[in-house]
Scaffold this motif. Structure first.
Motif, PDB file in Angstrom:
ATOM      1  N   ALA A 154       0.734  -1.189  -0.123  1.00  0.00           N
ATOM      2  CA  ALA A 154      -0.106   0.081   0.203  1.00  0.00           C
ATOM      3  C   ALA A 154       0.837   1.462   0.016  1.00  0.00           C
ATOM      4  CB  ALA A 154      -0.898   0.092   1.198  1.00  0.00           C
ATOM      5  N   ARG A 155       1.934   1.289   0.783  1.00  0.00           N
ATOM      6  CA  ARG A 155       2.816   2.415   0.787  1.00  0.00           C
ATOM      7  C   ARG A 155       3.289   2.619  -0.496  1.00  0.00           C
ATOM      8  NH1 ARG A 155       6.471   4.563   4.804  1.00  0.00           N
ATOM      9  NH2 ARG A 155       5.750   3.220   6.157  1.00  0.00           N
ATOM     10  N   GLU A 156       3.891   1.702  -1.406  1.00  0.00           N
ATOM     11  CA  GLU A 156       4.394   1.766  -2.645  1.00  0.00           C
ATOM     12  C   GLU A 156       3.145   2.512  -3.565  1.00  0.00           C
ATOM     13  OE1 GLU A 156       6.345  -1.500  -4.010  1.00  0.00           O
ATOM     14  OE2 GLU A 156       7.979  -1.509  -2.552  1.00  0.00           O
ATOM     15  N   THR A 157       2.092   1.872  -3.421  1.00  0.00           N
ATOM     16  CA  THR A 157       1.075   2.404  -4.400  1.00  0.00           C
ATOM     17  C   THR A 157       0.777   3.985  -4.070  1.00  0.00           C
ATOM     18  OG1 THR A 157       0.086   0.127  -4.358  1.00  0.00           O
ATOM     19  CG2 THR A 157      -1.575   2.041  -4.857  1.00  0.00           C
ATOM     20  N   ALA A 158       0.585   4.257  -2.828  1.00  0.00           N
ATOM     21  CA  ALA A 158       0.444   5.454  -2.361  1.00  0.00           C
ATOM     22  C   ALA A 158       1.398   6.546  -2.634  1.00  0.00           C
ATOM     23  CB  ALA A 158       0.173   5.605  -0.675  1.00  0.00           C
ATOM     24  N   GLU A 159       2.876   5.931  -2.741  1.00  0.00           N
ATOM     25  CA  GLU A 159       3.848   6.886  -3.045  1.00  0.00           C
ATOM     26  C   GLU A 159       3.616   7.492  -4.396  1.00  0.00           C
ATOM     27  OE1 GLU A 159       7.310   4.580  -1.797  1.00  0.00           O
ATOM     28  OE2 GLU A 159       7.159   5.490   0.163  1.00  0.00           O
ATOM     29  N   ILE A 160       3.215   6.627  -5.339  1.00  0.00           N
ATOM     30  CA  ILE A 160       3.324   6.813  -6.769  1.00  0.00           C
ATOM     31  C   ILE A 160       2.086   7.933  -7.020  1.00  0.00           C
ATOM     32  CG2 ILE A 160       2.323   5.726  -9.130  1.00  0.00           C
ATOM     33  CD1 ILE A 160       4.051   3.018  -8.241  1.00  0.00           C
ATOM     34  N   ILE A 161       0.941   7.559  -6.225  1.00  0.00           N
ATOM     35  CA  ILE A 161      -0.244   8.414  -6.334  1.00  0.00           C
ATOM     36  C   ILE A 161       0.209  10.048  -5.931  1.00  0.00           C
ATOM     37  CG2 ILE A 161      -2.518   9.053  -5.724  1.00  0.00           C
ATOM     38  CD1 ILE A 161      -2.863   5.843  -5.743  1.00  0.00           C
ATOM     39  N   ALA A 162       0.902   9.909  -4.588  1.00  0.00           N
ATOM     40  CA  ALA A 162       1.072  10.967  -4.015  1.00  0.00           C
ATOM     41  C   ALA A 162       2.118  12.105  -4.777  1.00  0.00           C
ATOM     42  CB  ALA A 162       1.851  10.977  -2.530  1.00  0.00           C
ATOM     43  N   SER A 163       2.819  11.262  -5.607  1.00  0.00           N
ATOM     44  CA  SER A 163       3.984  11.973  -6.435  1.00  0.00           C
ATOM     45  C   SER A 163       3.149  12.560  -7.550  1.00  0.00           C
ATOM     46  CB  SER A 163       5.120  11.023  -6.834  1.00  0.00           C
ATOM     47  OG  SER A 163       5.993  11.350  -7.836  1.00  0.00           O
ATOM     48  N   ARG A 164       2.474  11.799  -8.273  1.00  0.00           N
ATOM     49  CA  ARG A 164       1.577  12.237  -9.585  1.00  0.00           C
ATOM     50  C   ARG A 164       0.744  13.584  -9.156  1.00  0.00           C
ATOM     51  NH1 ARG A 164      -0.550  14.543 -13.021  1.00  0.00           N
ATOM     52  NH2 ARG A 164      -1.299  13.483 -15.017  1.00  0.00           N
ATOM     53  N   LEU A 165       0.133  13.413  -7.962  1.00  0.00           N
ATOM     54  CA  LEU A 165      -0.980  14.709  -7.436  1.00  0.00           C
ATOM     55  C   LEU A 165      -0.298  15.678  -6.554  1.00  0.00           C
ATOM     56  CD1 LEU A 165      -3.934  12.359  -6.327  1.00  0.00           C
ATOM     57  CD2 LEU A 165      -3.543  13.599  -8.393  1.00  0.00           C
ATOM     58  N   SER A 166       0.994  15.478  -6.455  1.00  0.00           N
ATOM     59  CA  SER A 166       1.914  16.473  -5.471  1.00  0.00           C
ATOM     60  C   SER A 166       1.286  16.690  -4.234  1.00  0.00           C
ATOM     61  CB  SER A 166       1.975  17.769  -6.262  1.00  0.00           C
ATOM     62  OG  SER A 166       2.816  17.600  -7.608  1.00  0.00           O
TER      63      SER A 166
END
Length: 198
Positions: A70-82
């Motif tokens: 979940a952490r890795e998934t969230a990091e990808i999303i957080a990076s894309r959405l700033s």
């Protein structure tokens, strides 16, 4: 001007992308040995991030289970959405104790160390596997977390990156009843399930 004190909070629950134990057909639960995302899982997370970025209304924060997939998934999303990223252990998958690490097609009924199969846990929602938690336990934990996040950020949209079990619980409006099965609906990797809380 919108009054955020009376506006609903929209929670976008996202199941993590495909993980190494998803691919291997192993029960993950909260096992520290369950792996992170596969290449396909990272691509799924990126696609979901792109879809969220295209929405007219944007989330204000991302909160994730602290388990690595979940952490890795969230990091990808957080990076894309700033967006800032927070972690909440209450968004973890169901703790499945002795079942964790076993293959999904193993004959659990013949295993003296396993109290039940995953399917049986959903049929008997107050049953706990050895070292684990019941569906009813998970329901209480997940709904406590949902209420807390909705209350602390009223009138906003939040992304909660979690697991299949918690997404099913979020979609179940009433607490489990003894003797009444809880539907185990399918939840695809990196899918988005949106709920509104007032």
């Amino acid at each position: 001007m919108t009054d955020v004190t009376t506006s609903p909070t929209v929670l976008h629950l996202i199941r993590h992308g495909e993980s190494t134990w998803n691919l291997a057909g192993r029960i993950q639960g909260q096992s520290p040995e369950a792996g992170g995302l596969t290449a396909a899982g990272r691509a799924q997370a990126q696609l979901t991030a792109d879809l969220l970025a295209e929405r007219p209304s944007r989330p204000t924060a991302i909160v994730a289970s602290d388990l690595i997939r979940a952490r890795e998934t969230a990091e990808i999303i957080a990076s894309r959405l700033s967006l800032p990223l927070e972690f909440d252990p209450e968004l973890r998958e169901q703790r499945l104790g002795v079942l964790e690490g076993q293959r999904l097609d193993s004959p659990f009924a013949d295993d003296p160390t396993a109290l039940a199969t995953v399917d049986r846990l959903w049929r008997e929602p107050f049953l706990r596997p050895a070292g684990g938690e019941s569906i009813a336990d998970m329901y209480a934990r997940v709904h406590r977390a949902l209420r807390r996040h909705a209350t602390t950020r009223p009138g906003t949209e939040l992304v909660l990156v979690t697991h299949g079990g918690p997404v099913r619980m979020a979609s179940t409006p009433e607490p489990p009843t003894p003797g009444v099965p809880v539907p185990r609906v399918g939840v695809d990797n990196a899918s988005v399930t949106s709920i509104t809380m007032t």
